[in-house]
Design an enzyme around this catalytic site. Structure first.
Site, PDB file in Angstrom:
ATOM      1  N   GLY A   1       0.605  -3.403 -11.622  1.00 53.82           N
ATOM      2  CA  GLY A   1       1.140  -4.665 -11.120  1.00 53.82           C
ATOM      3  C   GLY A   1       2.635  -4.830 -11.306  1.00 53.82           C
ATOM      4  O   GLY A   1       3.254  -5.686 -10.659  1.00 53.82           O
TER       5      GLY A   1
ATOM      6  N   LEU B   1       5.119  -2.935 -10.375  1.00 53.07           N
ATOM      7  CA  LEU B   1       5.934  -2.558  -9.222  1.00 53.07           C
ATOM      8  C   LEU B   1       5.981  -3.636  -8.141  1.00 53.07           C
ATOM      9  O   LEU B   1       6.769  -3.518  -7.189  1.00 53.07           O
ATOM     10  CB  LEU B   1       5.428  -1.244  -8.629  1.00 53.07           C
TER      11      LEU B   1
ATOM     12  N   TYR C   1     -17.441  -0.769 -16.247  1.00 55.01           N
ATOM     13  CA  TYR C   1     -16.715  -1.971 -15.842  1.00 55.01           C
ATOM     14  C   TYR C   1     -17.591  -3.206 -16.072  1.00 55.01           C
ATOM     15  O   TYR C   1     -18.627  -3.373 -15.426  1.00 55.01           O
ATOM     16  CB  TYR C   1     -16.309  -1.916 -14.372  1.00 55.01           C
TER      17      TYR C   1
ATOM     18  N   PRO D   1      -1.820   2.410  -8.613  1.00 56.71           N
ATOM     19  CA  PRO D   1      -0.670   2.857  -7.813  1.00 56.71           C
ATOM     20  C   PRO D   1       0.487   1.858  -7.795  1.00 56.71           C
ATOM     21  O   PRO D   1       1.602   2.224  -7.427  1.00 56.71           O
ATOM     22  CB  PRO D   1      -1.271   3.031  -6.407  1.00 56.71           C
TER      23      PRO D   1
ATOM     24  N   GLY E   1       7.119  -6.478  -8.780  1.00 58.88           N
ATOM     25  CA  GLY E   1       8.311  -7.226  -9.142  1.00 58.88           C
ATOM     26  C   GLY E   1       8.034  -8.556  -9.809  1.00 58.88           C
ATOM     27  O   GLY E   1       8.969  -9.231 -10.266  1.00 58.88           O
ATOM     28  N   LYS E   2       6.766  -8.939  -9.934  1.00 58.36           N
ATOM     29  CA  LYS E   2       6.481 -10.279 -10.460  1.00 58.36           C
ATOM     30  C   LYS E   2       6.700 -10.402 -11.961  1.00 58.36           C
ATOM     31  O   LYS E   2       6.754 -11.513 -12.494  1.00 58.36           O
ATOM     32  CB  LYS E   2       5.053 -10.694 -10.119  1.00 58.36           C
TER      33      LYS E   2
END
Length: 327
Positions: free
Chosen positions: A212, A214, A53, A208, A216-217
């Site tokens: 991002g 899920l 990372y 999960p 809704g954005k």
């Protein structure tokens, strides 16, 4: 926050983990410090990073914070190795030399003398499995690692590695596998979930929130301040933007409205309570996003809503997962 056993081991971790993939990239050191404090205050203990990372910068930020902000014995520190970080024989891969070199580098950047959980980031077909797992044994017997796991392994890979380690009492058992798992990505249910449960291995679910999607954005547009608008993560988010995902997102939004909660809470609660899952890993870009995720700890989905989400997101099954015709 509730804590759970990680696999068939004595290690207990918070049922929500803090991911640090964005630290040093979209999340600076000050924001990371706020996230770490918020997570700790909420009762969170499991913090996950990786040597790859930001080429180790994520580990460096976390190491500085652990050295100044939190007692080491109050967190479960997890990182990963295998991904290639630089050229040369020891710059990546799952050979003995590369793994132990990577481990020493992680310990140095994290400013600790041991890891609580060390994970093999990917399967390396170019290296004999026995060599890879013997290096894991060395890491544990030397005191530099307490527990071992894997990440992104297919079902047969996970079962093969677990069987290998369980074949002798002196080998280090694998207690965790880190995999992408969400309402938008349920492919692990075909084989990985069963292999993990059979061998007593806990599931740590990355992405999960469907990267991002899920929340809704991304329904109608790409917000300018979102991951999807960045050059380095646009394709990462785009992976889950399709017609099937749109139907699932709408179901999540409907459930959230009916429960009077946020879509992220619904998506996280669904993953958190799936069979075999120990903890979803939330990689929040901002402290505000992390606050939203932590609030999901209070939600338990009603059976009817869980069943509806199960149904609309069910993965396609092929032989032999589906029931074959009887002879």
């Amino acid at each position: 926050m509730e804590h759970r056993q990680l696999g068939r081991s004595g290690l207990r971790v918070s049922r929500l983990a803090l991911g640090t993939m964005t630290w040093g990239l979209d999340t600076d050191a000050d924001e990371a410090a706020e996230q770490l404090s918020l997570f700790h205050e909420a009762g969170g203990t499991l913090i996950d990073t990786a040597d790859v990372y930001q080429d180790g910068h994520s580990e460096q930020i976390l190491g500085e914070l652990l050295n100044t902000q939190l007692p080491r014995d109050e967190i479960v520190l997890a990182t990963k190795a295998v991904a290639r970080r630089k050229p040369g024989p020891f710059g990546g891969g799952a050979s003995r030399g590369a793994l132990l070199t990577a481990l020493d580098g992680s310990l140095r950047r994290l400013q600790v003398d041991h890891l609580d959980l060390w994970q093999l980031h990917a399967w390396d077909a170019a290296v004999p499995l026995d060599e890879t797992l013997a290096a894991v044994d060395t890491a544990v017997t030397s005191g530099r690692v307490r527990y071992a796991g894997v990440s992104n392994y297919a079902g047969w890979q996970l079962a093969t590695a677990a069987t290998h380690q369980n074949s002798q009492p002196t080998r280090t058992p694998l207690i965790a596998t880190q995999v992408e798992y969400s309402l938008l990505e349920r492919g692990i249910e075909r084989e990985v979930t069963a292999a993990a449960q059979h061998h007593g291995i806990g599931l740590l679910a990355w992405a999960p929130l469907g990267r991002g999607v899920l929340t809704g954005k991304y329904r109608n547009t790409t917000p300018a301040d979102s991951r999807g608008a960045t050059s380095h993560l646009a394709s990462y988010v785009e992976h889950h933007r399709n017609e099937r995902a749109a139907r699932i997102v709408q179901a999540v939004l409907t459930a959230a409205e009916g429960l009077g909660t946020a879509p992220a809470h619904v998506a996280l609660a669904w993953v958190r309570d799936r069979p075999g899952v120990t903890a979803p890993i939330v990689g929040a870009r901002t402290t505000t996003q992390l606050k939203t995720a932590l609030a999901a700890d209070e939600l338990t989905l009603p059976p009817a809503i869980r069943a509806a989400l199960d149904d609309i997101s069910a993965p396609d099954k092929s032989y032999p997962e589906r029931n074959p015709a009887q002879p």
